[in-house]
Design an enzyme around this catalytic site. Structure first.
Site, PDB file in Angstrom:
ATOM      1  N   THR A  53       0.835  -1.285   0.026  1.00  0.00           N
ATOM      2  CA  THR A  53       0.130   0.073  -0.031  1.00  0.00           C
ATOM      3  C   THR A  53       0.961   1.105  -0.101  1.00  0.00           C
ATOM      4  OG1 THR A  53      -0.322  -0.257   2.395  1.00  0.00           O
ATOM      5  CG2 THR A  53      -1.822  -1.206   1.144  1.00  0.00           C
ATOM      6  N   THR A  55       1.389   4.422   1.483  1.00  0.00           N
ATOM      7  CA  THR A  55       2.016   4.968   2.609  1.00  0.00           C
ATOM      8  C   THR A  55       2.919   4.130   3.280  1.00  0.00           C
ATOM      9  OG1 THR A  55       0.231   6.316   3.287  1.00  0.00           O
ATOM     10  CG2 THR A  55       1.932   6.033   5.115  1.00  0.00           C
ATOM     11  N   CYS A  56       2.458   2.688   3.506  1.00  0.00           N
ATOM     12  CA  CYS A  56       3.549   1.723   3.964  1.00  0.00           C
ATOM     13  C   CYS A  56       4.837   1.392   2.998  1.00  0.00           C
ATOM     14  CB  CYS A  56       2.665   0.428   4.339  1.00  0.00           C
ATOM     15  SG  CYS A  56       1.247   0.669   4.857  1.00  0.00           S
ATOM     16  N   SER A  57       4.530   1.488   1.703  1.00  0.00           N
ATOM     17  CA  SER A  57       5.513   1.345   0.812  1.00  0.00           C
ATOM     18  C   SER A  57       6.626   2.522   0.579  1.00  0.00           C
ATOM     19  CB  SER A  57       5.123   0.792  -0.405  1.00  0.00           C
ATOM     20  OG  SER A  57       4.421  -0.678  -0.393  1.00  0.00           O
ATOM     21  N   LEU A  61       7.925   1.705   5.711  1.00  0.00           N
ATOM     22  CA  LEU A  61       8.941   0.566   5.671  1.00  0.00           C
ATOM     23  C   LEU A  61      10.290   0.943   5.179  1.00  0.00           C
ATOM     24  CD1 LEU A  61       9.498  -2.740   6.099  1.00  0.00           C
ATOM     25  CD2 LEU A  61       8.719  -2.838   3.655  1.00  0.00           C
TER      26      LEU A  61
END
Length: 182
Positions: A53, A55-57, A61
């Site tokens: 996703t 924001t996560c990527s 992270l």
């Protein structure tokens, strides 16, 4: 969650690379427990709604990955990324991101996430049950500090991000180190 809370004892179903396995998918199942990840260590755990996703990527992270040495210098043994995704997805995402330092934890059934009170519905995005975004500093399975994004609820219209960012957690660790050195 509050400092002093002991993480729940759950079993995570993981897939690990095993070169003795023939074929194009040289992985085998390996169950890991909360103790396997957290016993006898000081770690940062951060959880997010989903692998791959935006924001996560793009931020979360990679931010923890790029700041890994700064965390290690402050006494962190490991950094774990947890999501309510299966091991296949988490492993492929880590590979796609080129992750070398962060270890991914697949909470495929959401049991750990439910037991820490962070399981939310994201049906509005077609995700189903997922983790709310948070981070924690954990020593030997006990929470030292908790960083929860505001607005915890089902089908939240936004994806808050900042409180659980690597920058916020790193600042807390730096402040904690200064306080303990005084």
């Amino acid at each position: 969650m509050t400092p002093g809370f002991r993480l729940p004892d759950v079993t995570f179903h993981t897939r690990i690379r095993d070169d003795s396995v023939d074929g194009p998918n040289p992985f085998r199942w390996e169950d890991k427990t909360t103790a396997d990840y957290f016993a006898g260590k000081r770690v940062v755990l951060f959880a997010l709604p989903g692998a791959f996703t935006p924001t996560c990527s793009t931020y979360q992270l990679p931010g923890y990955e790029n700041g890994f040495d700064d965390f290690k210098a402050l006494g962190i043994d490991d950094i774990y990324c947890l999501s309510v995704n299966d091991s296949f997805v988490m492993n492929k995402w880590a590979e796609w991101q080129g992750i070398k330092n962060i270890k991914v934890i697949p909470d495929g059934a959401g049991e750990f996430t439910r037991r820490v009170g962070m399981l939310v519905r994201k049906d509005n995005l077609g995700f189903g049950l997922r983790s709310w975004r948070y981070a924690a500093v954990v020593r030997d399975g006990v929470i030292e500090a908790w960083f929860e994004e505001p607005g915890l609820c089902d089908n939240h219209g936004e994806d808050p991000y900042g409180v659980s960012s690597p920058e916020t957690v790193l600042k807390w660790l730096q402040d904690d180190a200064r306080e303990n050195a005084a």
